[in-house]
Design a protein around this motif. Structure first.
Motif, short mmCIF file in Angstrom:
data_model
loop_
_atom_site.label_atom_id
_atom_site.label_comp_id
_atom_site.label_asym_id
_atom_site.label_seq_id
_atom_site.Cartn_x
_atom_site.Cartn_y
_atom_site.Cartn_z
N ARG A 247 0.85 -1.19 0.00
CA ARG A 247 0.00 0.00 0.00
C ARG A 247 0.88 1.24 0.00
O ARG A 247 2.08 1.17 0.29
CB ARG A 247 -0.95 0.00 1.20
CG ARG A 247 -0.26 0.16 2.52
CD ARG A 247 -1.26 -0.10 3.64
NE ARG A 247 -0.60 -0.01 4.93
CZ ARG A 247 -0.70 1.04 5.74
NH1 ARG A 247 -1.41 2.08 5.40
NH2 ARG A 247 -0.07 1.04 6.89
N VAL A 272 -0.96 -10.99 0.93
CA VAL A 272 -2.29 -10.56 0.50
C VAL A 272 -2.12 -9.84 -0.84
O VAL A 272 -1.26 -8.97 -0.96
CB VAL A 272 -2.92 -9.57 1.51
CG1 VAL A 272 -4.29 -9.12 1.01
CG2 VAL A 272 -3.04 -10.21 2.86
N ARG A 284 -9.87 -9.86 -3.18
CA ARG A 284 -8.74 -9.86 -2.26
C ARG A 284 -8.36 -11.32 -2.05
O ARG A 284 -9.19 -12.14 -1.66
CB ARG A 284 -9.18 -9.23 -0.93
CG ARG A 284 -8.12 -9.19 0.14
CD ARG A 284 -8.74 -8.54 1.38
NE ARG A 284 -7.77 -8.37 2.44
CZ ARG A 284 -7.47 -9.33 3.31
NH1 ARG A 284 -8.04 -10.50 3.23
NH2 ARG A 284 -6.59 -9.08 4.27
N GLU B 69 -8.40 0.83 0.16
CA GLU B 69 -8.52 0.02 1.36
C GLU B 69 -7.31 0.19 2.27
O GLU B 69 -6.19 0.20 1.82
CB GLU B 69 -8.63 -1.45 0.97
CG GLU B 69 -8.76 -2.34 2.18
CD GLU B 69 -9.24 -3.72 1.78
OE1 GLU B 69 -10.37 -3.83 1.32
OE2 GLU B 69 -8.48 -4.66 1.95
N GLU B 71 -4.66 -1.05 4.51
CA GLU B 71 -4.00 -2.36 4.62
C GLU B 71 -3.92 -2.79 6.07
O GLU B 71 -3.53 -2.03 6.94
CB GLU B 71 -2.59 -2.24 4.05
CG GLU B 71 -1.84 -3.53 4.02
CD GLU B 71 -2.07 -4.28 2.72
OE1 GLU B 71 -1.48 -5.32 2.57
OE2 GLU B 71 -2.87 -3.79 1.89
N THR B 72 -4.30 -3.99 6.32
CA THR B 72 -4.17 -4.51 7.68
C THR B 72 -3.21 -5.69 7.64
O THR B 72 -2.88 -6.19 6.58
CB THR B 72 -5.53 -5.00 8.20
OG1 THR B 72 -6.03 -5.94 7.25
CG2 THR B 72 -6.50 -3.85 8.37
N GLU B 73 -2.81 -6.13 8.81
CA GLU B 73 -2.00 -7.33 8.91
C GLU B 73 -2.79 -8.46 8.25
O GLU B 73 -4.03 -8.49 8.35
CB GLU B 73 -1.80 -7.70 10.38
CG GLU B 73 -0.69 -6.94 11.04
CD GLU B 73 0.66 -7.53 10.67
OE1 GLU B 73 0.87 -8.71 10.97
OE2 GLU B 73 1.46 -6.82 10.06
N PRO B 74 -2.13 -9.38 7.61
CA PRO B 74 -2.86 -10.48 7.05
C PRO B 74 -3.65 -11.19 8.16
O PRO B 74 -3.10 -11.43 9.23
CB PRO B 74 -1.78 -11.41 6.51
CG PRO B 74 -0.58 -10.55 6.40
CD PRO B 74 -0.72 -9.46 7.39
N ALA B 75 -4.88 -11.48 7.89
CA ALA B 75 -5.67 -12.15 8.92
C ALA B 75 -5.06 -13.50 9.22
O ALA B 75 -4.51 -14.16 8.33
CB ALA B 75 -7.08 -12.34 8.40
#
Lengths: 814, 317
Positions: A247, A272, A284, B69, B71-75
């Motif tokens: 990102r 991801v 995603r 979006e 970005e978050t830590e990968p779930a």
């Protein structure tokens, strides 16, 4: 990329101006001889030969009367160079504009876009201004020429252009236009396109796998724990996906084109990714990734075993798993932990360690190291424990936490004399030194790792030991994680196996049957492969091995080396390619062992060379040719019967490889107890002298083939003699007046067969030993061989020593 | 176990959790106390599923698109491996595209006009250079008066009219053009040179032969279907080779020094001076051949003086 570097280096060595010229030319889409001259004129002191040097070099992808095109990867690399020299970029652009003023407009647009991108002045507005009419034309009537141009032109553009949304529209329009050629069939817009069911999977190390085989069996992939999912792509030509990850400033994007039926692998190094189809649907895609720690406790609960899985901080009912046998522990843990976790503690109950099979345990550890970034085996036992075995067979990313006196004692015992310091302590340094000789073992002994028999009972030692090992483990893991090295069975064990064989494009059925399973077996077992980039065995091995390593998520560049003669075009551009002369020793030194498959002469020489420098050699006689000659088993020369037989052979080969890896000797060519065999040509008048000589040879451990001893049971004596000469390690010709007095005779035929055989063998060792027993003149035919006079003192001894020095000629039999 | 390492707490942790059956938060605290983990991050709700979910439906309500979006830590366990996050089927073309005029059809046609070629030799010097190279001495100048007077002074009879030496291009030149693949790039340059020579000497005085690798393998007129064994021109006619002497060729595609020497011997025996224009820099010329052939660098920097110097080596001063 290695090949690009090598090509640039080769040309630069010949003519450095040619690299400058290629750099200027990299801005142009096509370079006519006239443009090449104009660009060359921009380089002071360069001569016209510079143009020819570039024209004839392997930087050029294609050339003809209309001009030349650079290899796309080369062009990209040179454009980067041109970007760093703005005045040269401007000069090249001016020359190209001048020369190309009258050529096709799309070519000029493409060159203008490249120029702006290299100057860093491209933006979406400019791209839209230049490309919107083209996109509109393709959308309007599916202009095939423009669609083809777009697909070619923008795959090699600078990333600033490729990643643009405008280009995405251009590619969309082109892919749709190329799908259906008839205007009446062409759907208006991508939404109406037929769809193809496509499987996406983000595998270990962030490798995106796309499988769009039309006949794919969905049910197979949706069973159990597999990490796949499905989307429908518009059936364009080619199929296209946009993949992005990261990102902000770190956001990266890649457009992937592929054709239905291909299984496409794209390393992205991300967990991801976002996927966009030509229909503008976005998804995603995440890798199943557990970021936490897991603890596994295996306990016996008669008659079964309980596996406790603790995920970070909670215990869930499904984590209490009952398995019928220890062999099922691994699969249970794997299926529960998922694709990957950060740290996994494996704690076998003490009572189990007394009965667990070390081989099963090691196998479990290897497999578990695939999913755990850190794998820690907690050994809690006072039972005797095979410490050395555990160390020596340890996989990367694995450590032992030793608890219990007996285990500590076994460490001391294991390394006594090899890793001890002057105080009799086994230290981390000592262990590292011991293992430093081996490239396949990582040692996780911390700085405080000091064990001595006298200190075993001191309590303070053990926490130090454990903490030290843990610290080292973490450091090693982190470093390896950064380097992208896999903590998995797919990871490289550091050992290269040289595979040599038939260098023709056409492999025999036997060779072809063996190469594939062998390549897969070597890849699965974590070995590296060295080849010489010849067509045939080398190429097939490289291709299959690289594919398999990639499937396992391994690093092909690390595990495949191709030593290619600079005059060759490497048929398979995989792995790391080293330029080397064909007879170089470098690969033989880099490889720990060699496997020979088939061969038409060259393999024999290469293998003999390997043997001379001490590289263990295994020839597979079933593959015929040189390998049969090298193995000389004589038993299975009929080739490989079928695939099952090939697998059995490969199993045997892999056993041998494993033995070599463990350092079991003798590994080289000499099977114990095999004496060199000599065939003796002599005149019957000299029988007495010859018998006396051969009896002394036999007493010295040399196997002698003498007709009068061997032929009694042979009906077809002539054939038997000829066969014996061909099988002999050496031939002794007893030269005497009696022999020479026979103008014609059977001995002449024997001699001719021996001379023929000698011609076929490598010249680095003798095949014929002329022996003189009286004052007969030397035989002219044998003038190239060193003669022995056994009448003089020490002459016979010299002969015996020579035979022993060269020894058994045939290579180690499989 | 009396003595413990850090990680050996794992087993105890398992046992204690089993005995106490704590809620997730308590379990997290126990784990943290035992040093297995630093803190609990997830709740029971994050428990992963062992069986993957059914295939997502494309028409699922859109989520934030990727660009926007956060970005978050990968779930830890992605409930959907592949989440549809937007569907843009209804989207129309961007404004810049919807207003664009289609590219004119005539502009899509391929055009490859013949580009002008910058000659290798400077255009203002080429005639002087070429005439210098192919000029040969002949005894056709004015009457050699000193020599005639000397004859007269000795009271001898005139048997011939002695004339002064003069340079002439009257003998013409045989132009031998190397058409080997390594010279393919210079084909147009060779034609240009031939035209320039014809301008200097007239067309009839320039005999053109083509060859590949070395003339000893055969040569012919450009239009010939088959080449014949090479025959030197009449004595005194210079031969001008346009060749790279195999410098650009692959090892097994170039003539050997022995083959070149055979050619040189042939021309020498025929009394034909031999010159060669070579596009490569002098340090790359084969030294053996450079000793036997007068090689001239085919280069923009070639001056008339340098050409004269080279020509003198062939014809003498």
């Amino acid at each position: 990329m290695i090949a690009v570097d090598a090509a640039l280096e080769r040309l630069g060595a010949r003519n450095p101006y040619a690299i400058d010229l290629a750099t200027l030319a990299s801005l142009a889409v096509q370079v006519e001889p006239e443009l090449l001259r104009d660009l060359r004129m921009l380089i002071p002191d360069s001569d016209p030969g510079t143009e020819s040097d570039l024209w004839l070099s392997d930087l050029v992808d294609s050339k003809g009367a209309l001009g030349m095109e650079l290899v796309p990867e080369v062009r990209t690399r040179l454009q980067q160079r041109l970007r760093s020299d703005p005045p040269a970029l401007e000069r090249a652009a001016a020359a190209i504009r001048r020369a190309h003023a009258g050529i096709s407009e799309v070519v000029r647009i493409e060159e203008e876009i490249t120029f702006s991108a290299l100057k860093g002045e491209i933006d979406d507005d400019q791209l839209a201004r230049l490309l919107a009419p083209i996109i509109a034309r393709i959308d309007d009537d599916g202009h095939a020429g423009l669609a083809r141009w777009a697909m070619r032109a923008f795959s090699d553009m600078p990333s600033a252009v490729r990643d643009s949304n405008v280009v995405w529209h251009l590619l969309r329009a082109s892919a749709v236009a190329r799908t259906l050629s008839s205007p009446s069939e062409r759907p208006r817009g991508v939404q109406q396109m037929p769809r193809i069911h496509t499987r996406l999977q983000l595998r270990e190390h962030g490798v995106l796998e796309i499988d769009s085989a039309p006949d794919i069996d969905v049910s197979n992939h949706l069973r159990g724990e597999c990490l796949v999912d499905w989307i429908d792509l518009p059936l364009t030509n080619p199929l296209m996906l946009e993949v992005s990850w990261g990102r902000g400033a770190k956001r990266k994007m890649q457009r992937i084109a592929f054709t239905p039926g291909d299984v496409y692998h794209q390393p992205l190094a991300a967990d991801v990714v976002y996927v966009r189809t030509l229909a503008n649907d976005s998804y995603r895609l995440a890798r199943r990734y557990t970021s936490g720690d897991w603890a596994v406790l295996v306990e016996p609960t008669s008659p079964e075993f309980t596996v406790w899985l603790v995920d970070d901080a909670r215990i869930a009912p499904e984590r209490l798993l009952v398995v019928p046998s220890l062999e099922d522990v691994l699969s249970t843990v794997r299926s529960s932990v998922g694709q990957r976790c950060r740290r996994l503690y494996l704690h076998y109950a003490p009572s189990l360690l007394n009965e667990i099979d070390t081989h099963i345990l090691m196998s479990d550890l290897r497999d578990l190291s695939r999913i755990a970034t850190e794998l820690i085996l907690v050994v809690d036992t006072n039972a005797p424990f095979p410490a050395r075995t555990m160390f020596e067979r340890s996989v990367r990313g694995f450590t032992l936490i030793a608890i219990g006196d007996r285990f500590t004692r076994s460490i001391v015992a294991a390394f006594r004399g090899e890793a001890q310091n002057t105080d009799g302590e086994v230290t981390a340094e000592g262990v590292k030194r011991y293992f430093g000789q081996r490239s396949d073992v990582s040692v996780y002994a911390g700085a405080n790792f000091v064990v001595s028999e006298s200190s075993m009972d001191e309590e303070r030692r053990e926490p130090e030991l454990l903490e030290g090992m843990m610290m080292t483990l973490r450091r090693t893991k982190r470093r390896a994680a950064i380097e992208g090295a896999a903590f998995s069975a797919a990871s490289f064990n550091g050992i290269f196996v040289i595979v040599a064989g038939t260098g023709d494009e056409e492999l025999s059925e036997s060779e072809a049957l063996v190469v594939e399973p062998l390549a897969v077996a070597l890849a699965d077992a974590g070995y590296g492969v060295i080849g010489s980039a010849w067509p045939g065995v080398d190429t097939e091995m490289a291709r299959i091995f690289a594919r398999r390593v990639r499937e396992l998520g391994g690093n092909v560049e690390e595990r495949l080396r191709q030593y290619a003669d600079s005059s060759f075009v490497t048929p398979v551009e995989e792995g790391t390619i080293f330029e080397s002369a064909d007879d170089t020793e470098e690969p033989l030194i880099a490889g720990s062992m060699m496997i020979a498959i088939g061969g038409r002469g060259g393999t024999y020489k290469y293998a003999t060379h390997a043997r001379e420098i001490g590289t263990p050699l295994l020839a597979i006689p079933e593959t015929g040719g040189d390998a049969a000659e090298l193995a000389d088993s004589g038993s299975e020369r009929n080739g490989v019967r079928d695939a099952q037989h090939a697998k059995e052979i490969v199993g045997r080969v892999m056993e041998w490889v494993e033995r070599q890896r463990r350092g079991e000797k003798p590994q080289a060519s000499e099977p114990a107890g095999r004496a060199p065999m000599v065939f003796v040509i002599y005149a019957s008048e000299d029988s007495d002298r010859v018998m006396a000589m051969t009896s002394r040879l036999k007493a010295a451990g040399i196997d002698v083939w003498l007709d009068r001893e061997q032929l009694v049971t042979e009906a077809r004596w002539e054939g038997a003699i000829m066969d014996a000469i061909r099988r002999a390690d050496y031939v002794i010709v007893v030269n005497s007046k009696a022999l020479q007095s026979r103008g014609v005779g059977f001995f002449r035929r024997e001699l001719n067969v021996a001379l023929d055989r000698g011609q076929q063998l490598p010249t680095n060792r003798p095949f014929i030993f002329p022996v003189r027993i009286d004052d007969a003149p030397p035989l002219e035919e044998l003038s190239q061989w060193q003669a022995f006079d056994i009448d003089v003192e020490g002459g016979e001894q010299q002969l015996i020593e020579s035979i022993h020095r060269y020894g058994y000629r045939r290579e180690f039999s499989a | 176990m009396e003595r413990r390492g850090v990680s050996s707490q794992a087993g105890d942790y398992v046992r204690s959790v089993r005995e106490l059956d704590p809620d997730p938060q308590e379990a997290a605290q126990i784990a943290a106390m035992l040093g297995i983990v630093r803190g609990a991050r997830r709740t029971a709700a994050s428990a992963r599923r062992l069986v993957p979910p059914p295939r997502p439906v494309i028409d699922t309500p859109p989520r934030t698109p990727p660009d926007g979006e956060s970005e978050t830590e990968p779930a830890a366990f992605a409930p959907f491996l592949l989440d549809p996050i937007s569907s843009a089927r209804a989207k129309s073309s961007p404004p810049w595209l919807s207003t664009a005029t289609p590219f004119p059809i005539e502009s899509t046609r391929y055009r490859a006009p013949k580009l002008p070629l910058e000659p290798i030799l400077a255009a203002n010097k080429v005639r002087a250079i070429l005439s210098t190279l192919v000029s040969m001495w002949v005894g056709e100048g004015g009457v050699d008066l000193p020599r005639m007077i000397s004859v007269m002074a000795r009271g001898e009879q005139f048997t011939q009219l002695h004339r002064l030496r003069t340079l002439t291009v009257r003998r013409g030149v045989q132009l031998l053009i190397d058409t080997a693949p390594s010279m393919s790039l210079f084909r147009r340059d060779a034609l240009w040179l031939r035209r320039e020579l014809q301008k200097v000497l007239s067309e009839s005085k320039v005999g053109v032969r083509v060859f590949a690798r070395c003339p000893i393998f055969g040569a012919g007129r450009p239009a010939d279907d088959a080449w014949k064994p090479f025959r030197p021109p009449s004595a005194g006619t210079p031969i001008l080779l346009i060749t790279d002497l195999g410098i650009g060729a692959e090892r097994d595609e170039k003539a050997t020094p022995k083959e070149w020497n055979a050619f040189i011997d042939l021309t020498s025996a025929a009394g034909c001076p031999l010159l060669a224009l070579n596009p490569y820099a002098p340090h790359r010329w084969p030294p053996d051949l450079a000793r036997r052939i007068t090689i001239i660098p085919w280069h923009r920097a070639l001056s008339v003086q340098a050409a004269r110097k080279a020509a003198r080596r062939v014809r003498g001063r």
